[in-house]
Design a protein around this motif. Structure first.
Motif, mmCIF file in Angstrom:
data_model
loop_
_atom_site.group_PDB
_atom_site.id
_atom_site.type_symbol
_atom_site.label_atom_id
_atom_site.label_comp_id
_atom_site.label_asym_id
_atom_site.label_seq_id
_atom_site.Cartn_x
_atom_site.Cartn_y
_atom_site.Cartn_z
ATOM 1 N N ASP A 25 0.837 -1.206 0.000
ATOM 2 C CA ASP A 25 0.000 0.000 0.000
ATOM 3 C C ASP A 25 0.867 1.249 0.000
ATOM 4 N N LEU A 26 0.765 2.025 -1.072
ATOM 5 C CA LEU A 26 1.523 3.280 -1.187
ATOM 6 C C LEU A 26 0.661 4.498 -0.890
ATOM 7 N N ASP A 27 -0.600 4.265 -0.524
ATOM 8 C CA ASP A 27 -1.532 5.374 -0.330
ATOM 9 C C ASP A 27 -1.691 5.694 1.158
ATOM 10 N N PRO A 28 -1.411 6.964 1.545
ATOM 11 C CA PRO A 28 -1.542 7.346 2.957
ATOM 12 C C PRO A 28 -2.931 7.097 3.545
ATOM 13 N N PHE A 46 4.501 0.122 6.812
ATOM 14 C CA PHE A 46 5.703 -0.060 5.998
ATOM 15 C C PHE A 46 6.058 1.258 5.305
ATOM 16 N N THR A 47 5.199 1.687 4.374
ATOM 17 C CA THR A 47 5.516 2.861 3.554
ATOM 18 C C THR A 47 5.711 4.129 4.394
ATOM 19 N N TRP A 56 11.243 -5.024 4.737
ATOM 20 C CA TRP A 56 9.880 -5.354 4.268
ATOM 21 C C TRP A 56 9.400 -6.697 4.783
ATOM 22 N N ARG A 57 10.307 -7.638 4.928
ATOM 23 C CA ARG A 57 9.875 -8.972 5.396
ATOM 24 C C ARG A 57 9.311 -8.892 6.816
ATOM 25 N N GLU A 58 9.909 -8.008 7.616
ATOM 26 C CA GLU A 58 9.450 -7.872 9.010
ATOM 27 C C GLU A 58 8.147 -7.082 9.106
ATOM 28 N N CYS A 59 7.791 -6.374 8.046
ATOM 29 C CA CYS A 59 6.568 -5.549 8.080
ATOM 30 C C CYS A 59 5.347 -6.281 7.517
ATOM 31 N N LEU A 60 5.552 -7.480 6.918
ATOM 32 C CA LEU A 60 4.432 -8.194 6.302
ATOM 33 C C LEU A 60 3.394 -8.584 7.345
ATOM 34 N N VAL A 61 2.117 -8.372 7.012
ATOM 35 C CA VAL A 61 1.040 -8.810 7.898
ATOM 36 C C VAL A 61 0.193 -9.832 7.151
ATOM 37 N N GLN A 62 0.037 -11.007 7.747
ATOM 38 C CA GLN A 62 -0.774 -12.061 7.119
ATOM 39 C C GLN A 62 -2.260 -11.702 7.248
ATOM 40 N N VAL A 69 0.095 -8.423 3.523
ATOM 41 C CA VAL A 69 0.011 -7.007 3.166
ATOM 42 C C VAL A 69 1.131 -6.213 3.834
ATOM 43 N N LEU A 70 1.633 -5.231 3.088
ATOM 44 C CA LEU A 70 2.550 -4.229 3.634
ATOM 45 C C LEU A 70 1.738 -2.945 3.728
ATOM 46 N N PRO A 71 1.138 -2.661 4.897
ATOM 47 C CA PRO A 71 0.269 -1.485 5.003
ATOM 48 C C PRO A 71 1.077 -0.205 4.862
ATOM 49 N N PHE A 72 0.413 0.871 4.438
ATOM 50 C CA PHE A 72 1.088 2.165 4.452
ATOM 51 C C PHE A 72 1.433 2.499 5.893
ATOM 52 N N GLY A 73 0.425 2.348 6.765
ATOM 53 C CA GLY A 73 0.601 2.666 8.185
ATOM 54 C C GLY A 73 -0.202 3.888 8.551
#
Ligand code: ADP
Ligand code: MG
Length: 263
Positions: A25-28, A46-47, A56-62, A69-73
């Motif tokens: 996800d690149l969208d705020p 992540f972003t 990125w591997r540590e930020c992955l959420v199942q 998913v790699l959320p923007f946050g």
């Protein structure tokens, strides 16, 4: 417009077909995770931390959909502008982790972009196998279809033209029987030919499903069926975009190490 809805469903349907899928996800707005079933209070990011070079591997959420998913946050406008600024000066902050993801054999990466031209999309566009533009079946879209057909919408020059070759278009919220909708659909098909990927109809079930925190994965009549057809078309393009790997048909799990490309 439907970008996040489409990204989430394509990712989940590909995961269902047995492919390893990461959704980035690149969208705020940070909404992709919600479409994939994560709760509102999910703090993963992540972003938003890209300037600190997160792993990125540590930020992955199942997620239950099978997609990681790699959320923007979470964050505010100031943080979002900070990310945009960091990516304007150093696009590699994002290009490098994406390159690493794409080097994982067989991994499909689906990226959800903020609307319009933006530094995050610019940072990764050279790495994409397929760029999917989502338009609504309205008068505004009718005005930009010729620009898409000529690649002018992506800018000028050779680089824009090269990205344009990989750009396809989806028309979302098409209303059967609505003359404007039908006219825009005809126009898109005629102007774009094979670069017209598909259609998703307007269906109240889309918003209802999101409110109920479920996805349209059963191919039920309406948008559910359209999303399934769209994913099949995209999977076919991905196999063409990453040729020579003997990828199997959609619906079958790929043998280990089969690159399916990425969108
Ligand atoms: N095919 C559709 N039919 C009806 N509503 C839709 C459809 N696609 C998207 N929507 C709704 O439109 C809104 C915007 O969708 P979203 O995917 O968040 O767009 P974007 O990511 O482009 O901003 C959401 O409320 C979504 O439920
Ligand atoms: Mg969105």
């Amino acid at each position: 417009m439907g970008k996040t809805t489409l990204a989430a469903h394509v990712a989940a349907l590909l995961a269902r077909a047995g492919l390893p899928v990461v959704a980035l996800d690149l969208d705020p707005q940070n909404a992709l995770r919600l479409h994939l079933g994560l709760p509102l209070w999910e703090p993963a990011a992540f972003t938003a931390h890209i300037a600190q070079r997160p792993n990125w591997r540590e930020c992955l959420v199942q997620t239950e959909s099978g997609v990681r998913v790699l959320p923007f946050g979470p964050g505010d406008a100031v943080r979002a502008m900070g990310v945009a600024q960091a990516l304007t000066t150093s696009p590699e902050l994002l290009a490098e982790p994406l390159r690493e993801m794409l080097a994982v054999p067989g991994l499909v990466v689906i990226v959800d972009s903020p609307p319009g031209p933006n530094p995050a999309l610019a940072a990764i566009s050279a790495l994409t196998d397929i760029l999917v533009m989502v338009l609504l079946a309205d008068a505004g879209s009718a005005a930009v279809i010729p620009q898409i057909a000529s690649n002018r919408i992506l800018g000028r020059g050779t680089l824009a033209a090269r990205v344009g070759e990989r750009a396809v278009m989806v028309l979302n919220q098409v209303e059967n029987g609505n003359p404007l909708s039908e006219a825009v659909l005809d126009m898109a098909q005629n102007a774009l030919g094979p670069r017209f990927l598909g259609v998703v109809c307007r269906d109240l079930g889309v918003a209802e499903a999101l409110a109920d925190r479920r996805m349209l994965l059963e191919g039920e009549p309406g948008a559910g069926e359209d999303l399934l057809v769209l994913t099949e078309a995209l999977a076919k393009r991905l196999r063409t975009a990453a040729p020579g790997h003997g990828a199997p048909g959609y619906g079958a799990a790929p043998p280990n190490g089969t690159p399916w490309g990425r969108a």
